[in-house]
Write a protein that holds these residues in place. Structure first.
Motif, PDB file in Angstrom:
ATOM      1  N   SER A   1      10.958  20.771 -19.070  1.00  0.00           N
ATOM      2  CA  SER A   1      11.402  20.377 -20.489  1.00  0.00           C
ATOM      3  C   SER A   1      10.880  21.670 -21.236  1.00  0.00           C
ATOM      4  CB  SER A   1      10.699  19.142 -21.102  1.00  0.00           C
ATOM      5  OG  SER A   1       9.455  19.031 -21.141  1.00  0.00           O
ATOM      6  N   SER A   2      11.489  21.921 -22.459  1.00  0.00           N
ATOM      7  CA  SER A   2      11.041  23.091 -23.352  1.00  0.00           C
ATOM      8  C   SER A   2      12.074  23.173 -24.437  1.00  0.00           C
ATOM      9  CB  SER A   2      10.898  24.438 -22.609  1.00  0.00           C
ATOM     10  OG  SER A   2      10.695  25.360 -23.486  1.00  0.00           O
ATOM     11  N   LYS A   3      11.809  23.715 -25.565  1.00  0.00           N
ATOM     12  CA  LYS A   3      12.570  24.217 -26.517  1.00  0.00           C
ATOM     13  C   LYS A   3      13.235  25.619 -26.481  1.00  0.00           C
ATOM     14  CE  LYS A   3      10.088  21.676 -30.337  1.00  0.00           C
ATOM     15  NZ  LYS A   3       9.404  21.878 -31.792  1.00  0.00           N
TER      16      LYS A   3
ATOM     17  N   PRO B   1      24.885  18.395 -27.902  1.00  0.00           N
ATOM     18  CA  PRO B   1      23.731  17.955 -27.724  1.00  0.00           C
ATOM     19  C   PRO B   1      23.506  16.482 -27.475  1.00  0.00           C
ATOM     20  CG  PRO B   1      24.087  18.557 -30.079  1.00  0.00           C
ATOM     21  CD  PRO B   1      25.120  18.884 -29.383  1.00  0.00           C
ATOM     22  N   HIS B   2      24.649  15.669 -27.961  1.00  0.00           N
ATOM     23  CA  HIS B   2      24.332  14.258 -27.623  1.00  0.00           C
ATOM     24  C   HIS B   2      24.848  13.777 -26.314  1.00  0.00           C
ATOM     25  CE1 HIS B   2      28.545  15.200 -29.202  1.00  0.00           C
ATOM     26  NE2 HIS B   2      28.876  13.995 -28.875  1.00  0.00           N
ATOM     27  N   TYR B   3      25.415  14.503 -25.341  1.00  0.00           N
ATOM     28  CA  TYR B   3      25.783  14.437 -24.110  1.00  0.00           C
ATOM     29  C   TYR B   3      24.810  14.899 -23.021  1.00  0.00           C
ATOM     30  CZ  TYR B   3      30.711  13.116 -24.989  1.00  0.00           C
ATOM     31  OH  TYR B   3      31.772  12.684 -25.299  1.00  0.00           O
TER      32      TYR B   3
ATOM     33  N   ASP C   1      14.280  17.292 -29.774  1.00  0.00           N
ATOM     34  CA  ASP C   1      14.806  18.766 -29.987  1.00  0.00           C
ATOM     35  C   ASP C   1      14.400  19.687 -28.815  1.00  0.00           C
ATOM     36  OD1 ASP C   1      11.870  18.748 -30.365  1.00  0.00           O
ATOM     37  OD2 ASP C   1      11.917  20.044 -31.918  1.00  0.00           O
ATOM     38  N   GLN C   2      14.246  19.102 -27.456  1.00  0.00           N
ATOM     39  CA  GLN C   2      13.820  19.809 -26.423  1.00  0.00           C
ATOM     40  C   GLN C   2      14.892  19.716 -25.321  1.00  0.00           C
ATOM     41  OE1 GLN C   2       9.469  20.699 -25.636  1.00  0.00           O
ATOM     42  NE2 GLN C   2       9.468  18.484 -25.736  1.00  0.00           N
ATOM     43  N   PHE C   3      15.177  20.787 -24.531  1.00  0.00           N
ATOM     44  CA  PHE C   3      15.954  20.833 -23.528  1.00  0.00           C
ATOM     45  C   PHE C   3      15.312  19.939 -22.398  1.00  0.00           C
ATOM     46  CE2 PHE C   3      17.416  24.851 -25.370  1.00  0.00           C
ATOM     47  CZ  PHE C   3      18.895  24.564 -25.446  1.00  0.00           C
ATOM     48  N   GLU C   4      15.777  19.146 -21.492  1.00  0.00           N
ATOM     49  CA  GLU C   4      15.161  18.242 -20.582  1.00  0.00           C
ATOM     50  C   GLU C   4      16.146  18.501 -19.317  1.00  0.00           C
ATOM     51  OE1 GLU C   4      12.604  14.734 -20.670  1.00  0.00           O
ATOM     52  OE2 GLU C   4      14.316  13.873 -20.046  1.00  0.00           O
TER      53      GLU C   4
END
Length: 506
Positions: free
Chosen positions: A323-325, A259-261, A372-375
């Motif tokens: 964007s969304s969780k 998730p940090h990439y 904490d969301q996908f973008e």
């Protein structure tokens, strides 16, 4: 008793010091000293090692990469290998392989560290890839880099000087011999492959195995990284690029692992693809590009997907941001955008989805986690050519091709220019022209150099450097605008909103 040649005396000390460096830095176990020494002797075709104690002084003076250079130079000197860039690359990788752990050991270490901390695992693997000389840190350091401020954020400009230029005679000779293994430069079979005159040495190459959306994938770094921790994700299966629904699922799944990439894909069509289309792969890493910093200037709602926020990004190219969780909802939203764009025509702004049965519309997707969301940024692309623009209608236009003619791929889309090495010499010539030291420059640059002549009057050498840099940055911004399908004009943005209205109904 005859004295040993100087090269033999030095190489004996270098072999011992090279092994000692790896022991002292806990890269190899001290119990393996004799074994590894003998492996190097075998590789260098030496029958014995004399006076290894002489390595002590050498060890304190040299880095392991300097010692690697000496070992390769010795191989050239005694005619074990020919004196060419490709032969040196292949042999250097073989030397490093002696002290590089096997793939299983590298993978075990990665996942043990990953269980403690995800970022610790990638940091360690990146450092390992640098120290094994798989990532060419010294070559990368030769690149010319600077930032260029614009209304869209600070673009990054790189003149790529890291990759060694290949001998045209060697290239021609290599074409006479066709190799089918490895299938391409991105497949798993490159791991540990020795290489040859037309294939880089990969003896010291290691790949981390991943499961992505239920499939076996690999994760490695780029040998000639363009940004921090420049990663490549590659499918184990030999198949062409697929930048559709499956790709979005894969990108988001990779984010759940790292998730940090960020992770993104080139578009799947020529001209706008900018990459190897023959193997399914993505690029990623730990770097913040100007596109990520760019803000949304319009927002809208997709039908039946209230959990997804959608909008248009202020960027020289045409970008829709989602964007969304909810990963599943993100996949559905991306599918809506891509399928609608695949078939979209707008003659008013020269957008044509097909010529006959040949598709032109494509998407460059870039995924990241923001908090904490996908973008997900979906950059709309079109690869149509015309009589006026035979290289591509949405491609760098002729007036900027003296700086950048190559395809605009994923990295440039995000705001990092990868400019050709020829520019180091050519821009120096332009500077000489502006300083009155030469009367003309290369014809491809002369019209541009003429426009800089008056602004350069009475400037110092350093100020002229800055003037040229600023102008190159402005040209790269124009390159991105050329690649944008909906231009940053009133007409173009109105057409973009028309596309959004279509999106809202599907």
């Amino acid at each position: 008793m005859n004295q040993q040649p100087l090269s033999n005396q030095k190489i004996d000390a270098t072999i011992a010091a090279f092994i000692q460096w790896h022991i002292d830095h806990e890269k190899v176990d001290p119990l393996d000293r004799i074994y590894l020494t003998n492996k190097l002797l075998e590789l260098l075709k030496k029958k014995e090692l004399s006076d290894p104690e002489s390595s002590n002084e050498l060890f304190h003076e040299s880095s392991h990469l300097t010692m690697l250079d000496d070992l390769v130079e010795y191989a050239v000197e005694v005619e074990l290998i020919e004196d060419s860039a490709s032969a040196r690359d292949v042999f250097g990788a073989k030397i490093m392989d002696v002290v590089t752990p096997r793939p299983s050991e590298v993978n075990n270490r990665f996942w043990q560290l990953y269980a403690k901390n995800q970022q610790l695992a990638t940091n360690d693997f990146y450092t390992f890839s640098e120290e094994s000389n798989y990532i060419k840190t010294r070559e990368i350091a030769k690149n010319i880099e600077y930032t260029h401020p614009t209304e869209y954020g600070d673009l990054e400009i790189t003149i790529n000087l890291s990759k060694p230029e290949k001998d045209p005679k060697k290239i021609a000779a290599a074409k006479q011999t066709q190799y089918s293994y490895p299938v391409n430069a991105l497949c798993m079979e490159n791991e540990g492959y020795a290489g040859h005159e037309s294939h880089a040495g990969r003896s010291n190459h290691r790949i981390i195995r991943l499961e992505v959306a239920g499939e076996p994938w690999g994760f490695q770094y780029s040998p000639y990284a363009y940004y921090n921790e420049h990663a490549i994700f590659l499918s184990e299966e030999h198949r062409g690029m697929n930048v559709g629904e499956r790709a979005i699922k894969n990108l988001l799944d990779i984010l759940t692992i790292l998730p940090h990439y960020f992770v993104g894909s080139n578009a799947g069509l020529p001209i706008v693809g900018g990459s190897i289309l023959s193997h399914d792969h993505y690029q990623g890493g730990q770097h913040t590009f100007a596109l990520e910093r760019a803000e949304m200037e319009e927002t809208f709602q997709l039908k039946d997907l209230p959990q997804v926020k959608a909008g248009l990004v202020k960027w020289p190219m045409s970008v829709i941001r989602l964007s969304s969780k909810d990963q599943s909802a993100m996949e559905q939203a991306a599918k809506k955008v891509m399928e609608t764009w695949d078939e979209y025509d707008d003659p008013s702004v020269d957008i044509q989805a097909y010529t006959g049965t040949t598709p032109h519309n494509a998407v460059t997707p870039i995924a990241r986690m923001r908090e904490d969301q996908f973008e997900l940024d979906l950059v709309l692309r079109n690869n149509r050519t015309t009589q006026q623009y035979p290289d591509g209608l949405f491609h760098p236009h002729p007036e900027v091709q003296h700086i950048k003619k190559e395809n605009i791929g994923l990295i440039e889309v995000m705001g990092l220019a990868i400019l050709p090495p020829r520019l180091e010499r050519e821009l120096a010539e332009v500077k000489a022209f502006l300083m009155g030291e030469v009367e003309t420059v290369d014809p491809i640059h002369q019209p541009w150099a003429d426009t800089l002549k008056e602004p350069a009057e009475n400037l110092s050498s350093e100020q002229i450097d800055l003037l040229i840099q600023q102008s190159v940055g402005d040209i790269f911004l124009k390159v991105l605008k050329d690649a944008g399908v909906f231009k940053r004009t009133e007409k173009g943005q109105s057409a973009f909103l028309d596309f959004v209205e279509r999106l809202k109904t599907v």
